[in-house]
Design a protein around this motif. Structure first.
Motif, PDB file in Angstrom:
ATOM      1  N   ILE A 127      -6.593   4.467   1.275  1.00  0.00           N
ATOM      2  CA  ILE A 127      -7.601   3.953   2.194  1.00  0.00           C
ATOM      3  C   ILE A 127      -8.374   2.843   1.507  1.00  0.00           C
ATOM      4  O   ILE A 127      -9.321   3.090   0.763  1.00  0.00           O
ATOM      5  CB  ILE A 127      -8.566   5.062   2.663  1.00  0.00           C
ATOM      6  N   THR A 128      -7.965   1.606   1.734  1.00  0.00           N
ATOM      7  CA  THR A 128      -8.607   0.478   1.089  1.00  0.00           C
ATOM      8  C   THR A 128      -9.234  -0.495   2.080  1.00  0.00           C
ATOM      9  O   THR A 128      -9.881  -1.448   1.680  1.00  0.00           O
ATOM     10  CB  THR A 128      -7.591  -0.289   0.221  1.00  0.00           C
ATOM     11  N   ASP A 129      -9.012  -0.268   3.383  1.00  0.00           N
ATOM     12  CA  ASP A 129      -9.586  -1.155   4.385  1.00  0.00           C
ATOM     13  C   ASP A 129      -9.784  -0.370   5.682  1.00  0.00           C
ATOM     14  O   ASP A 129      -9.345   0.779   5.799  1.00  0.00           O
ATOM     15  CB  ASP A 129      -8.696  -2.387   4.619  1.00  0.00           C
TER      16      ASP A 129
ATOM     17  N   SER B 269     -19.799   5.065   2.012  1.00  0.00           N
ATOM     18  CA  SER B 269     -18.602   4.435   1.457  1.00  0.00           C
ATOM     19  C   SER B 269     -17.581   4.166   2.558  1.00  0.00           C
ATOM     20  O   SER B 269     -16.918   3.128   2.579  1.00  0.00           O
ATOM     21  CB  SER B 269     -17.987   5.330   0.385  1.00  0.00           C
ATOM     22  N   PHE B 270     -17.469   5.133   3.454  1.00  0.00           N
ATOM     23  CA  PHE B 270     -16.581   4.991   4.613  1.00  0.00           C
ATOM     24  C   PHE B 270     -17.038   3.825   5.494  1.00  0.00           C
ATOM     25  O   PHE B 270     -16.243   2.968   5.908  1.00  0.00           O
ATOM     26  CB  PHE B 270     -16.598   6.308   5.382  1.00  0.00           C
ATOM     27  N   ARG B 271     -18.328   3.774   5.750  1.00  0.00           N
ATOM     28  CA  ARG B 271     -18.889   2.738   6.632  1.00  0.00           C
ATOM     29  C   ARG B 271     -18.706   1.339   6.046  1.00  0.00           C
ATOM     30  O   ARG B 271     -18.528   0.361   6.774  1.00  0.00           O
ATOM     31  CB  ARG B 271     -20.371   3.039   6.853  1.00  0.00           C
ATOM     32  N   GLN B 272     -18.750   1.221   4.716  1.00  0.00           N
ATOM     33  CA  GLN B 272     -18.644  -0.084   4.075  1.00  0.00           C
ATOM     34  C   GLN B 272     -17.322  -0.782   4.405  1.00  0.00           C
ATOM     35  O   GLN B 272     -17.274  -2.019   4.503  1.00  0.00           O
ATOM     36  CB  GLN B 272     -18.797   0.052   2.560  1.00  0.00           C
ATOM     37  N   LEU B 273     -16.255  -0.009   4.601  1.00  0.00           N
ATOM     38  CA  LEU B 273     -14.976  -0.610   4.968  1.00  0.00           C
ATOM     39  C   LEU B 273     -15.086  -1.354   6.298  1.00  0.00           C
ATOM     40  O   LEU B 273     -14.521  -2.436   6.469  1.00  0.00           O
ATOM     41  CB  LEU B 273     -13.888   0.459   5.078  1.00  0.00           C
ATOM     42  N   PHE B 274     -15.810  -0.758   7.233  1.00  0.00           N
ATOM     43  CA  PHE B 274     -15.963  -1.357   8.557  1.00  0.00           C
ATOM     44  C   PHE B 274     -16.922  -2.551   8.519  1.00  0.00           C
ATOM     45  O   PHE B 274     -16.748  -3.501   9.278  1.00  0.00           O
ATOM     46  CB  PHE B 274     -16.430  -0.297   9.547  1.00  0.00           C
ATOM     47  N   GLN B 275     -17.905  -2.487   7.632  1.00  0.00           N
ATOM     48  CA  GLN B 275     -18.810  -3.614   7.489  1.00  0.00           C
ATOM     49  C   GLN B 275     -18.072  -4.854   6.989  1.00  0.00           C
ATOM     50  O   GLN B 275     -18.376  -5.973   7.380  1.00  0.00           O
ATOM     51  CB  GLN B 275     -19.961  -3.251   6.544  1.00  0.00           C
TER      52      GLN B 275
ATOM     53  N   PHE C 121      -2.244 -13.881   8.189  1.00  0.00           N
ATOM     54  CA  PHE C 121      -1.619 -14.201   6.905  1.00  0.00           C
ATOM     55  C   PHE C 121      -2.468 -13.691   5.742  1.00  0.00           C
ATOM     56  O   PHE C 121      -3.063 -14.458   4.989  1.00  0.00           O
ATOM     57  CB  PHE C 121      -1.348 -15.697   6.807  1.00  0.00           C
ATOM     58  N   GLN C 122      -2.495 -12.364   5.626  1.00  0.00           N
ATOM     59  CA  GLN C 122      -3.208 -11.679   4.559  1.00  0.00           C
ATOM     60  C   GLN C 122      -2.230 -10.826   3.748  1.00  0.00           C
ATOM     61  O   GLN C 122      -1.093 -10.609   4.148  1.00  0.00           O
ATOM     62  CB  GLN C 122      -4.324 -10.792   5.139  1.00  0.00           C
ATOM     63  N   GLU C 123      -2.707 -10.341   2.616  1.00  0.00           N
ATOM     64  CA  GLU C 123      -1.850  -9.564   1.713  1.00  0.00           C
ATOM     65  C   GLU C 123      -1.293  -8.322   2.402  1.00  0.00           C
ATOM     66  O   GLU C 123      -0.135  -7.951   2.198  1.00  0.00           O
ATOM     67  CB  GLU C 123      -2.655  -9.166   0.472  1.00  0.00           C
ATOM     68  N   ASP C 124      -2.111  -7.685   3.238  1.00  0.00           N
ATOM     69  CA  ASP C 124      -1.659  -6.478   3.928  1.00  0.00           C
ATOM     70  C   ASP C 124      -0.468  -6.781   4.836  1.00  0.00           C
ATOM     71  O   ASP C 124       0.482  -6.002   4.907  1.00  0.00           O
ATOM     72  CB  ASP C 124      -2.803  -5.886   4.745  1.00  0.00           C
ATOM     73  N   THR C 125      -0.505  -7.927   5.515  1.00  0.00           N
ATOM     74  CA  THR C 125       0.615  -8.309   6.371  1.00  0.00           C
ATOM     75  C   THR C 125       1.871  -8.547   5.543  1.00  0.00           C
ATOM     76  O   THR C 125       2.964  -8.135   5.922  1.00  0.00           O
ATOM     77  CB  THR C 125       0.269  -9.585   7.170  1.00  0.00           C
TER      78      THR C 125
END
Length: 298
Positions: free
Chosen positions: A7-9, A75-81, A128-132
């Motif tokens: 879970i990184t994003d 910490s969870f919320r920060q991903l969405f921010q 065009f990001q690393e995840d893609t």
């Protein structure tokens, strides 16, 4: 702190919640529904206000965060921010058309063209990001090694499925299009087997035929590569790989720009790791078209 390295994003968090959803308690499901449907509010609102909006207690939201690997809700919320993006101003086709007219009438310089440009660049930048890139590298071997690859999309996304099939089948003849013409849809879907891959395109408002077709493909055991707009999408559930694309646009109809770009990137990735036979297939196609006079010679 995130105890779950996967879970990184925000997208990964939403996918994990979707995967765990059937096993959650009724209260946690209410919290999950809120997070899946209102990820922007998760980013913007305090835990207390989010809990009120979800109809649960703050501790329930904390338990949901912990269920996907976080020690604390913050910490969870920060991903969405980090993932907050401006959403387009209208949800329905007629509303979008009215928005275009209002924008033109309220702005003597009529900046519709420039808003189109801004949204197109923004959508492609998100793509065009690393995840893609990582997902493309996972998807390409699935396409190459499948017994058959079925491309699926209805109404506007039929364009994507058709283009993917036309271009892809030149190099990989096992790629074929689900057309569904004249009552043939069930017959075509009946050909799908466990060692097949289905590449499906579907965006909100989700097409009933596409959702039903994907359910049939899932039941057949095929691997699904879902190209859609949200992990809440009905074709994302149970998919082997899900690409979530931005399709924001001032147009009254959702744009396919990112979908076409992703499809072409996927085929390019497939060709890059393909065999010499694949190159021979392309050469044979081109020679045949030239022999038949398919290219105009000046």
């Amino acid at each position: 702190m995130n105890k779950n390295n996967r879970i990184t994003d925000a997208n990964s968090a939403l996918k994990e919640i979707s995967a765990q959803y059937p096993q959650l308690t009724p209260q946690l499901k209410k919290a999950a529904d809120y997070v899946l449907e209102q990820p922007v509010n998760v980013a913007l609102l305090s835990i207390r206000k989010s809990a009120e909006a979800a109809g649960v207690t703050p501790s329930t939201l904390t338990r949901l965060a912990k269920s996907v690997g976080f020690d604390r809700y913050d910490s969870f919320r920060q991903l969405f921010q980090k993932a907050v993006n401006t959403r387009q101003p209208a949800s329905y086709f007629s509303d979008r058309a009215q928005y275009l007219q209002d924008m033109a009438s309220n702005n003597p310089e009529n900046k519709v063209f420039f808003q189109f440009a801004d949204s197109a660049f923004s959508n492609l930048e998100q793509l065009f990001q690393e995840d893609t890139r990582n997902k493309l590298q996972q998807a390409a071997p699935l396409v190459i090694n499948a017994r058959k690859v079925f491309a699926l999309g209805f109404r506007d996304t039929f364009t994507c499925a058709y283009h993917f099939t036309y271009v892809g089948s030149i190099a990989f003849p096992h790629i074929q299009l689900i057309r569904g013409y004249q009552g043939t849809l069930l017959s075509e879907l009946g050909e799908i087997r466990q060692d097949d891959v289905v590449v499906a395109f579907c965006f909100e408002p989700y097409t009933t035929e596409t959702v039903q077709a994907i359910n049939i493909a899932r039941n057949a055991g095929a691997k699904i590569i879902a190209i859609t707009d949200s992990l809440r999408s009905p074709i994302a559930s149970g998919a082997e790989i899900t690409f979530t694309l931005n399709n924001d646009t001032p147009h009254f109809f959702p744009t396919l720009t990112s979908s076409i770009a992703l499809m072409e990137a996927l085929l390019a990735e497939c060709v890059s790791i393909g065999s010499k036979e694949m190159v021979s297939n392309i050469n044979r196609f081109e020679e045949n078209i030239r022999h038949l006079g398919g290219y105009h010679e000046t």
